[in-house]
Design an enzyme around this catalytic site. Structure first.
Site, PDB file in Angstrom:
ATOM      1  N   ALA A 227       0.865  -1.198   0.000  1.00  0.00           N
ATOM      2  CA  ALA A 227       0.000   0.000   0.000  1.00  0.00           C
ATOM      3  C   ALA A 227       0.889   1.231   0.000  1.00  0.00           C
ATOM      4  O   ALA A 227       2.069   1.169   0.365  1.00  0.00           O
ATOM      5  CB  ALA A 227      -0.914   0.001   1.223  1.00  0.00           C
TER       6      ALA A 227
ATOM      7  N   GLU B 165      -6.328  -5.011  -8.377  1.00  0.00           N
ATOM      8  CA  GLU B 165      -6.042  -5.230  -6.948  1.00  0.00           C
ATOM      9  C   GLU B 165      -7.345  -5.203  -6.152  1.00  0.00           C
ATOM     10  O   GLU B 165      -7.602  -6.078  -5.321  1.00  0.00           O
ATOM     11  CB  GLU B 165      -5.080  -4.154  -6.426  1.00  0.00           C
ATOM     12  CG  GLU B 165      -3.666  -4.312  -6.971  1.00  0.00           C
ATOM     13  CD  GLU B 165      -2.742  -3.150  -6.621  1.00  0.00           C
ATOM     14  OE1 GLU B 165      -1.534  -3.354  -6.729  1.00  0.00           O
ATOM     15  OE2 GLU B 165      -3.218  -2.054  -6.286  1.00  0.00           O
TER      16      GLU B 165
HETATM   17  C1  5RP Z   1       0.483  -0.971  -6.906  1.00  0.00           C
HETATM   18  C2  5RP Z   1       0.279  -0.742  -5.470  1.00  0.00           C
HETATM   19  C3  5RP Z   1       1.414  -1.119  -4.552  1.00  0.00           C
HETATM   20  O1  5RP Z   1       0.987  -2.180  -3.747  1.00  0.00           O
HETATM   21  C4  5RP Z   1       1.808   0.045  -3.701  1.00  0.00           C
HETATM   22  O2  5RP Z   1       2.167   1.101  -4.571  1.00  0.00           O
HETATM   23  C5  5RP Z   1       2.991  -0.291  -2.779  1.00  0.00           C
HETATM   24  O3  5RP Z   1       4.113  -0.600  -3.535  1.00  0.00           O
HETATM   25  P1  5RP Z   1       5.538  -0.832  -2.865  1.00  0.00           P
HETATM   26  O4  5RP Z   1       5.436  -2.088  -2.059  1.00  0.00           O
HETATM   27  O5  5RP Z   1       6.491  -0.937  -4.035  1.00  0.00           O
HETATM   28  O6  5RP Z   1       5.836   0.384  -2.012  1.00  0.00           O
HETATM   29  O7  5RP Z   1      -0.741  -0.311  -5.004  1.00  0.00           O
HETATM   30  O8  5RP Z   1      -0.622  -0.558  -7.669  1.00  0.00           O
END
Ligand code: 5RP
Length: 229
Positions: free
Chosen positions: A87, A107
């Site tokens: 997230a 998602e």
């Molecule tokens: C992708 C998302 C990812 O889960 C969110 O951006 C977190 O990414 P990361 O673990 O690289 O920080 O929502 O659409």
């Protein structure tokens, strides 16, 4: 622990929720990528049997295939037992902003339907209210982008069309749509805002995930903290 170590620690901790015969929703992003790799290692070692992953993006699908996690699509399974994803922000009630990776629609489709939805973050993602640091990504039908940008001004949002990196022009999602990133002053009622944004004609889905996360595993310098709704 540095941020990368925190991501690895929460990804390892998420394995404790996996059991044989589970259908696992596979999230998108750098933190979930560790989880998918570790899941593949466990399957290879014979620690888990009859696990199937349902990916939320091409990134997750390709990584799962490379890591030895058998993959099915949502319409090939009866139910999603558990979903694991990262997230961009987590508020004190475990409402989320997601979609930095532009995979928010798939998602949400998968994580909404999961028996248990587990979120993996490092402590930098914890905020007092949503939109404290990050904008809300909104997936829109391409021809409606300009009208929706204007319509978002009634919320005092600073909104912009997301542009590609190593691609000229706007980001095109895996569903063939555009992404608008909308920075609202603050979001006090995430569920209300999530519903309201989706009533704008041309909006496909938005990156507020209110009341969906069951457990958030937070990587901190002291270790993994577990937050529950
Ligand atoms: C992708 C998302 C990812 O889960 C969110 O951006 C977190 O990414 P990361 O673990 O690289 O920080 O929502 O659409």
């Amino acid at each position: 622990m540095n941020v990368e170590e925190m991501k690895k620690a929460v990804a390892r901790a998420a394995l404790e929720f996996i059991e044989d015969d589970m259908v696992v929703g596979l999230g998108t992003g750098s933190t979930t990528a560790y989880f998918i790799r570790y899941l593949g290692e466990m399957i290879e070692k014979g620690k888990f049997e009859d696990i199937y992953g349902v990916p939320t993006s091409y990134q997750a699908k390709i990584l799962a295939m490379e890591s030895g996690v058998p993959v099915l699509s949502l319409d090939q399974v009866d139910a999603i037992d558990i979903a694991v994803d990262g997230a961009d922000e987590v508020d004190p009630n475990l409402n989320l902003i997601k979609g930095r990776g532009a995979a928010l629609t798939m998602e949400k489709i998968i994580e909404y339907r999961a028996g248990t939805f587990i979120v993996l973050v490092d402590e930098s993602k914890l905020v007092d209210y949503l939109c404290q640091k990050m904008p809300v990504p909104i997936e829109v039908i391409p021809v409606a982008w300009k009208a929706i940008l204007e319509e978002l001004s009634i919320f005092n949002a600073k909104a912009e069309l997301r542009m590609g990196v190593k691609k000229d022009g706007p980001v095109v999602t895996e569903n063939g749509n555009f992404i608008i990133d909308a920075k609202f002053p603050r979001i006090d009622d995430p569920l209300d805002m999530e519903i309201e944004l989706n009533t704008i004609p041309g909006v496909v889905e938005n990156g507020i995930f209110a009341d969906i996360a069951d457990i958030v595993l937070v990587g901190t310098k002291e270790g993994v903290k577990r937050l529950e709704r």
